[in-house]
Design an enzyme around this catalytic site. Structure first.
Site, PDB file in Angstrom:
ATOM      1  N   TYR A 222       0.683  -1.434  -0.204  1.00  0.00           N
ATOM      2  CA  TYR A 222      -0.371  -0.196   0.277  1.00  0.00           C
ATOM      3  C   TYR A 222       0.957   1.107  -0.335  1.00  0.00           C
ATOM      4  CZ  TYR A 222      -3.297   3.404   2.142  1.00  0.00           C
ATOM      5  OH  TYR A 222      -3.787   4.672   2.143  1.00  0.00           O
TER       6      TYR A 222
ATOM      7  N   GLY B 235       0.138   9.288  -0.189  1.00  0.00           N
ATOM      8  CA  GLY B 235       0.707  10.119  -0.010  1.00  0.00           C
ATOM      9  C   GLY B 235       1.440   9.840   1.691  1.00  0.00           C
TER      10      GLY B 235
ATOM     11  N   GLU C 287       8.302  10.758 -11.912  1.00  0.00           N
ATOM     12  CA  GLU C 287       8.181  10.342 -12.800  1.00  0.00           C
ATOM     13  C   GLU C 287       8.628  10.565 -14.417  1.00  0.00           C
ATOM     14  OE1 GLU C 287       5.266   6.307 -14.513  1.00  0.00           O
ATOM     15  OE2 GLU C 287       4.460   8.319 -13.418  1.00  0.00           O
TER      16      GLU C 287
ATOM     17  N   GLY D 190      15.694 -17.312   1.093  1.00  0.00           N
ATOM     18  CA  GLY D 190      15.010 -15.855   1.310  1.00  0.00           C
ATOM     19  C   GLY D 190      14.919 -14.692   0.852  1.00  0.00           C
ATOM     20  N   ALA D 191      14.296 -14.247   1.435  1.00  0.00           N
ATOM     21  CA  ALA D 191      13.805 -12.930   0.522  1.00  0.00           C
ATOM     22  C   ALA D 191      15.622 -12.272  -0.149  1.00  0.00           C
ATOM     23  CB  ALA D 191      13.678 -11.149   1.624  1.00  0.00           C
ATOM     24  N   GLU D 192      16.839 -12.460   0.433  1.00  0.00           N
ATOM     25  CA  GLU D 192      18.084 -11.558  -0.099  1.00  0.00           C
ATOM     26  C   GLU D 192      18.664 -12.881   0.031  1.00  0.00           C
ATOM     27  OE1 GLU D 192      20.329  -8.412   1.554  1.00  0.00           O
ATOM     28  OE2 GLU D 192      19.697  -9.781   3.512  1.00  0.00           O
TER      29      GLU D 192
ATOM     30  N   VAL E  82      20.037 -16.926  -1.377  1.00  0.00           N
ATOM     31  CA  VAL E  82      20.389 -18.246  -1.130  1.00  0.00           C
ATOM     32  C   VAL E  82      20.863 -19.375  -0.790  1.00  0.00           C
ATOM     33  CG1 VAL E  82      20.517 -20.095  -3.032  1.00  0.00           C
ATOM     34  CG2 VAL E  82      19.526 -18.355  -3.707  1.00  0.00           C
TER      35      VAL E  82
ATOM     36  N   LYS F  55      25.887 -19.282   1.737  1.00  0.00           N
ATOM     37  CA  LYS F  55      24.995 -17.953   1.720  1.00  0.00           C
ATOM     38  C   LYS F  55      25.349 -17.081   0.774  1.00  0.00           C
ATOM     39  CE  LYS F  55      22.345 -14.376   3.675  1.00  0.00           C
ATOM     40  NZ  LYS F  55      22.289 -14.067   5.110  1.00  0.00           N
TER      41      LYS F  55
ATOM     42  N   ASP G 185      16.388  -7.143  10.987  1.00  0.00           N
ATOM     43  CA  ASP G 185      16.388  -8.434  10.503  1.00  0.00           C
ATOM     44  C   ASP G 185      15.542  -8.993  11.576  1.00  0.00           C
ATOM     45  OD1 ASP G 185      14.279  -8.860   7.955  1.00  0.00           O
ATOM     46  OD2 ASP G 185      16.147  -9.805   7.524  1.00  0.00           O
TER      47      ASP G 185
END
Length: 519
Positions: free
Chosen positions: A127, A130, A176, A335-337, A339, A349, A436
């Site tokens: 989401y 502004g 943009e 993961g998100a960042e 392997v 890692k 994190d």
């Protein structure tokens, strides 16, 4: 019996006064936005604008009504004067027509109209508007906030920069446009676990002496990469396989492209509504109000006070029956960042390049995070924290001891949260914040908590950063389990036992929770 009939929805949280009529489809939609002559949105002037056009806008929609069954309005979050203007109009209509009143959470309405218009079922939602930047997902009858901005919303960040360059409001579309001709320059990148912050980025962009095109390009690339990163973290955390983009900033084509690329790489589906339903609009209030009314959620007049800080996770979602069964997105070791490859007693890692990020930014983050992670793992071990032993390191790869145990998210018990609190207390005593603290990065092994994934860690004694560290963990608990309160208490017990400054940090974390986003 299925609900039939129309609901009028009135939206007016900030810049746009909008009204719509919904039954099982959109019957009418009218809007009259406030356009400040200079600068950004002035709350009182916006409210005066809303009051001056409300009769006309609402009247045009009511002309199309033939089976009106309820009046819905945006109860919050938003700008106080604007919210009060809309609530007054809604109450007057409800009383005059003897119809039920429905108070709608503005953020939830963005999610619901997005689900309705795109057909997605159980997405992770970015989401981006502004005043709001949140990553949201549905769990246990609520929309949980996995991560959010710790200072200003991304749209406000873009507008602040635009005003500094004498660009008219809203600044996002012009940024943009300028960005199309720009090239990348380094700007601050601030991600703290599942949360992010834009103030430092905006300050650096305003002070940059590079060309406007280059700064606009880099501001977009950096801010959007931060948003996509935390969205990907939520995907990895939950195993969901849909991403939905909502909010006015969602109209930016580059942000859409970056999210689409991330989803392709993770095997997830990406959805974005048409522009009519991205920005603030009456349709989302009317549609969500109809959902609520059909499940017995009318609002007594005595409870219709507006709430400028109304959070999406405060809403009990009665109209959804449950979560769609999700599959794990991406390879099971990704993961998100990074392997992680297991080889005997070692874990390798390797940080993954992200196609959605500019090569220059991507290379910088891979290098910085790999070096910092190795250094801080060693420092944490010296401070008595259980971490993997480092074997080797290259630019984007760390070879370390394999930690055999269970991720905290798999064994969420009070005993294990107390162990976790003790470990984080020792970490903070050593002058390190993890950055994190999700339940995927905490391993329970032999009655101890082992900390892994120090990619966002940094050395600091600041209370604010320690508070954010705890906030990330508590927010993860809130978004993934119905037992968040007792687990939080168990963590605090352990944290207090090993860190002398615990009380001050816990107080700061509570302050972070209650900070409003409409600043």
């Amino acid at each position: 019996m299925p609900f039939s009939g129309q609901v009028l929805g009135i939206e007016g949280t900030a810049w746009n006064l909008s009204a719509a009529l919904f039954n099982d489809h959109l019957c009418a939609l009218e809007s009259d936005p406030y356009r400040p002559p200079t600068g950004g949105i002035h709350p009182r002037e916006a409210a005066q604008h809303h009051a001056s056009v409300a009769a006309s806008v609402i009247g045009k929609v009511l002309d199309e009504a033939d089976d009106l069954q309820g009046i819905a309005f945006s109860q919050g979050p938003g700008l106080g004067p604007c919210l009060r203007t809309v609530a007054t109009a809604a109450r007057a209509l409800a009383v005059a027509r003897n119809l039920p009143l429905i108070g709608v959470n503005h953020c939830v309405a963005h999610v619901e109209i997005g689900r309705f218009t795109t057909g997605c079922e159980d997405p992770i939602v970015l989401y981006a508007s502004g005043a709001n930047t949140q990553v949201i997902g549905y769990l246990n009858n609520r929309y949980r906030i996995f991560g959010e901005t710790l200072d200003i919303g991304i749209g406000n960040a873009l507008d602040k920069f635009a005003r500094s360059k004498n660009l008219p409001h809203p600044g996002g579309p012009l940024i943009e446009k300028f960005a199309v001709k720009g090239s990348y320059i380094d700007l601050p990148y601030t991600v703290k676990g599942m949360d992010l912050a834009f103030s430092g980025l905006v300050s650096a962009a305003k002070e940059s002496r590079d060309s406007l095109e280059d700064v606009c390009f880099s501001l977009q690339e950096t801010a959007f990469a931060m948003c996509v990163e935390v969205t990907e973290r939520a995907l990895a955390q939950t195993g969901k396989d849909e991403v939905l983009l909502v909010g006015g900033v969602g109209a930016n084509r580059r942000l859409q492209q970056m999210l689409r690329t991330m989803c392709e790489d993770r095997g997830a589906s990406f959805y974005v509504p048409e522009n009519t339903f991205l920005g603030d609009n009456g349709a989302m209030i009317a549609y969500t109000g109809r959902l609520m009314l059909s499940h017995g959620d009318p609002l007594p007049l005595s409870d219709s006070t507006v709430n400028p800080n109304f959070r999406s996770d405060e809403v009990t979602v009665t109209w959804r029956s449950g979560e769609r069964e999700s599959r794990t997105t991406g390879p099971t070791n990704q993961g998100a960042e990074a392997v992680v490859t297991l080889n005997g007693h070692e874990a390798t890692k390797c940080r993954s390049s992200k196609r959605y990020r500019m090569p220059g930014l991507d290379h910088r983050l891979l290098t910085e995070r790999t070096r910092a992670e190795a250094k801080l793992i060693v420092q944490a071990r010296s401070g008595g924290v259980s971490t993997p032993v480092i074997r080797d390191i290259t630019r984007d790869t760390i070879v370390m001891e394999e930690i055999r145990g269970q991720q905290l998210k798999e064994v969420l018990t009070r005993e294990n949260l107390t162990l976790t609190g003790e470990a984080i207390g020792r970490l903070h005593t050593a002058g390190i914040v993890h950055g994190d603290l999700t339940t995927s990065n905490l391993i329970i092994r032999d009655q101890e908590c082992v900390l892994i994934d120090f990619g966002l860690a940094h050395a600091t004694h600041e209370i604010e950063n320690r508070g954010v560290d705890l906030h990330v963990l508590f927010q993860t608990l809130q978004s993934t389990t119905s037992e968040a309160a007792p687990l939080r208490a168990a963590f605090i017990k352990g944290y207090t036992a090993t860190f002398d400054g615990a009380a001050e940090v816990i107080e700061r974390e509570e302050e972070i929770i209650h900070r409003g986003r409409y600043l």
